[in-house]
Design a protein around this motif. Structure first.
Motif, PDB file in Angstrom:
ATOM      1  N   UNK A  60       0.830  -1.210   0.000  1.00  0.00           N
ATOM      2  CA  UNK A  60       0.000   0.000   0.000  1.00  0.00           C
ATOM      3  C   UNK A  60       0.864   1.260   0.000  1.00  0.00           C
ATOM      4  N   UNK A  61       2.023   1.185   0.610  1.00  0.00           N
ATOM      5  CA  UNK A  61       2.939   2.334   0.659  1.00  0.00           C
ATOM      6  C   UNK A  61       3.779   2.446  -0.607  1.00  0.00           C
ATOM      7  N   UNK A  62       4.204   1.314  -1.105  1.00  0.00           N
ATOM      8  CA  UNK A  62       5.059   1.238  -2.297  1.00  0.00           C
ATOM      9  C   UNK A  62       4.721  -0.064  -3.009  1.00  0.00           C
ATOM     10  N   UNK A  63       4.115   0.014  -4.199  1.00  0.00           N
ATOM     11  CA  UNK A  63       3.742  -1.220  -4.898  1.00  0.00           C
ATOM     12  C   UNK A  63       4.935  -2.163  -5.070  1.00  0.00           C
ATOM     13  N   UNK A  64       4.743  -3.380  -4.618  1.00  0.00           N
ATOM     14  CA  UNK A  64       5.773  -4.409  -4.748  1.00  0.00           C
ATOM     15  C   UNK A  64       5.597  -5.086  -6.098  1.00  0.00           C
ATOM     16  N   UNK A  65       6.632  -5.032  -6.907  1.00  0.00           N
ATOM     17  CA  UNK A  65       6.565  -5.558  -8.265  1.00  0.00           C
ATOM     18  C   UNK A  65       7.208  -6.933  -8.362  1.00  0.00           C
ATOM     19  N   UNK A  66       6.995  -7.566  -9.491  1.00  0.00           N
ATOM     20  CA  UNK A  66       7.656  -8.842  -9.758  1.00  0.00           C
ATOM     21  C   UNK A  66       9.170  -8.671  -9.660  1.00  0.00           C
ATOM     22  N   UNK A  67       9.675  -7.552 -10.134  1.00  0.00           N
ATOM     23  CA  UNK A  67      11.111  -7.274 -10.064  1.00  0.00           C
ATOM     24  C   UNK A  67      11.604  -7.257  -8.603  1.00  0.00           C
ATOM     25  N   UNK A  68      10.813  -6.659  -7.712  1.00  0.00           N
ATOM     26  CA  UNK A  68      11.178  -6.638  -6.288  1.00  0.00           C
ATOM     27  C   UNK A  68      11.245  -8.060  -5.721  1.00  0.00           C
ATOM     28  N   UNK A  69      10.205  -8.840  -5.983  1.00  0.00           N
ATOM     29  CA  UNK A  69      10.166 -10.207  -5.455  1.00  0.00           C
ATOM     30  C   UNK A  69      11.293 -11.051  -6.049  1.00  0.00           C
ATOM     31  N   UNK A  70      11.549 -10.888  -7.350  1.00  0.00           N
ATOM     32  CA  UNK A  70      12.628 -11.646  -7.977  1.00  0.00           C
ATOM     33  C   UNK A  70      13.988 -11.290  -7.388  1.00  0.00           C
ATOM     34  N   UNK A  71      14.202 -10.004  -7.122  1.00  0.00           N
ATOM     35  CA  UNK A  71      15.477  -9.593  -6.536  1.00  0.00           C
ATOM     36  C   UNK A  71      15.633 -10.150  -5.120  1.00  0.00           C
ATOM     37  N   UNK A  72      14.553 -10.096  -4.333  1.00  0.00           N
ATOM     38  CA  UNK A  72      14.580 -10.658  -2.982  1.00  0.00           C
ATOM     39  C   UNK A  72      14.970 -12.140  -3.056  1.00  0.00           C
ATOM     40  N   UNK A  73      14.326 -12.852  -3.959  1.00  0.00           N
ATOM     41  CA  UNK A  73      14.584 -14.285  -4.096  1.00  0.00           C
ATOM     42  C   UNK A  73      16.008 -14.541  -4.584  1.00  0.00           C
ATOM     43  N   UNK A  74      16.497 -13.716  -5.492  1.00  0.00           N
ATOM     44  CA  UNK A  74      17.865 -13.871  -5.973  1.00  0.00           C
ATOM     45  C   UNK A  74      18.869 -13.684  -4.831  1.00  0.00           C
ATOM     46  N   UNK A  75      18.679 -12.636  -4.038  1.00  0.00           N
ATOM     47  CA  UNK A  75      19.569 -12.399  -2.896  1.00  0.00           C
ATOM     48  C   UNK A  75      19.485 -13.539  -1.883  1.00  0.00           C
ATOM     49  N   UNK A  76      18.272 -14.002  -1.618  1.00  0.00           N
ATOM     50  CA  UNK A  76      18.073 -15.109  -0.682  1.00  0.00           C
ATOM     51  C   UNK A  76      18.823 -16.349  -1.155  1.00  0.00           C
ATOM     52  N   UNK A  77      18.646 -16.697  -2.421  1.00  0.00           N
ATOM     53  CA  UNK A  77      19.273 -17.893  -2.980  1.00  0.00           C
ATOM     54  C   UNK A  77      20.791 -17.786  -2.950  1.00  0.00           C
ATOM     55  N   UNK A  78      21.326 -16.638  -3.352  1.00  0.00           N
ATOM     56  CA  UNK A  78      22.780 -16.434  -3.317  1.00  0.00           C
ATOM     57  C   UNK A  78      23.319 -16.559  -1.895  1.00  0.00           C
ATOM     58  N   UNK A  79      22.588 -16.005  -0.938  1.00  0.00           N
ATOM     59  CA  UNK A  79      23.029 -16.062   0.457  1.00  0.00           C
ATOM     60  C   UNK A  79      22.989 -17.484   0.987  1.00  0.00           C
ATOM     61  N   UNK A  80      21.891 -18.183   0.762  1.00  0.00           N
ATOM     62  CA  UNK A  80      21.791 -19.575   1.223  1.00  0.00           C
ATOM     63  C   UNK A  80      22.899 -20.410   0.593  1.00  0.00           C
ATOM     64  N   UNK A  81      23.085 -20.266  -0.728  1.00  0.00           N
ATOM     65  CA  UNK A  81      24.113 -21.058  -1.412  1.00  0.00           C
ATOM     66  C   UNK A  81      25.526 -20.759  -0.913  1.00  0.00           C
ATOM     67  N   UNK A  82      25.758 -19.520  -0.490  1.00  0.00           N
ATOM     68  CA  UNK A  82      27.108 -19.166  -0.032  1.00  0.00           C
ATOM     69  C   UNK A  82      27.397 -19.652   1.389  1.00  0.00           C
ATOM     70  N   UNK A  83      26.354 -19.951   2.146  1.00  0.00           N
ATOM     71  CA  UNK A  83      26.546 -20.299   3.556  1.00  0.00           C
ATOM     72  C   UNK A  83      26.170 -21.733   3.936  1.00  0.00           C
ATOM     73  N   UNK A  84      25.290 -22.365   3.162  1.00  0.00           N
ATOM     74  CA  UNK A  84      24.737 -23.651   3.585  1.00  0.00           C
ATOM     75  C   UNK A  84      24.698 -24.661   2.447  1.00  0.00           C
ATOM     76  N   UNK A  85      24.663 -25.923   2.812  1.00  0.00           N
ATOM     77  CA  UNK A  85      24.496 -27.037   1.885  1.00  0.00           C
ATOM     78  C   UNK A  85      23.552 -28.031   2.531  1.00  0.00           C
ATOM     79  N   UNK A  86      22.881 -28.791   1.704  1.00  0.00           N
ATOM     80  CA  UNK A  86      22.081 -29.882   2.231  1.00  0.00           C
ATOM     81  C   UNK A  86      20.587 -29.684   2.065  1.00  0.00           C
ATOM     82  N   UNK A  87      19.875 -30.620   2.679  1.00  0.00           N
ATOM     83  CA  UNK A  87      18.420 -30.699   2.529  1.00  0.00           C
ATOM     84  C   UNK A  87      17.706 -29.428   3.016  1.00  0.00           C
TER      85      UNK A  87
END
Length: 135
Positions: A60-87
């Motif tokens: 409501x304050x700032x429309x969240x776009x597909x680009x925002x969600x994709x970037x969040x997911x990209x950062x999340x994935x890069x971070x998880x991959x850099x720190x953790x392995x496994x199930x």
């Protein structure tokens, strides 16, 4: 969590949502997100808030776009991959993708499901929709 949110807060695309739009206090946010992910990944039952409502408020304050969600997911994935392995690391990425997609659809007024219900059109005589024997 700290590594991820440090990246997210400083990101050119999504950082300002955290810092300028919602003025998030990272130190206060960390235990909440730790509870959320412990609940998602380990069924800890610690997260008692409504994550969707929070994202509706942000949208409501700032429309969240597909680009925002994709970037969040990209950062999340890069971070998880850099720190953790496994199930659990793989589960963290899959769950983030599913949760993020559902939230994006919901805040934009669509169904939470990535799959829409398929309905069959009514059969009418001569439309070719009969059984294989009838065709």
């Amino acid at each position: 969590m700290e590594t991820f949110y440090t990246k997210a807060f400083s990101d050119p695309l999504i950082g300002r949502i955290f810092t300028e739009v919602v003025h998030m206090d990272l130190a206060a946010h960390m235990p909440i997100m730790a509870d959320f992910w412990q609940t998602v990944l380990f069924k800890a039952g610690l997260y008692k808030r409504n994550a969707l409502a929070v994202h509706f408020d942000i949208h409501a304050k700032e429309p969240l776009t597909l680009e925002h969600f994709n970037r969040w997911l990209q950062l999340w994935t890069l971070t998880v991959d850099s720190l953790f392995r496994g199930e659990k690391a793989e589960l963290a990425k899959v769950q983030a993708h599913q949760i993020g997609g559902s939230m994006r659809r919901r805040v934009t007024g669509k169904s939470a499901s990535a799959y829409e219900t398929i309905s069959l059109r009514p059969q009418t005589p001569g439309d070719g929709a009969g059984t294989a024997e009838e065709r």
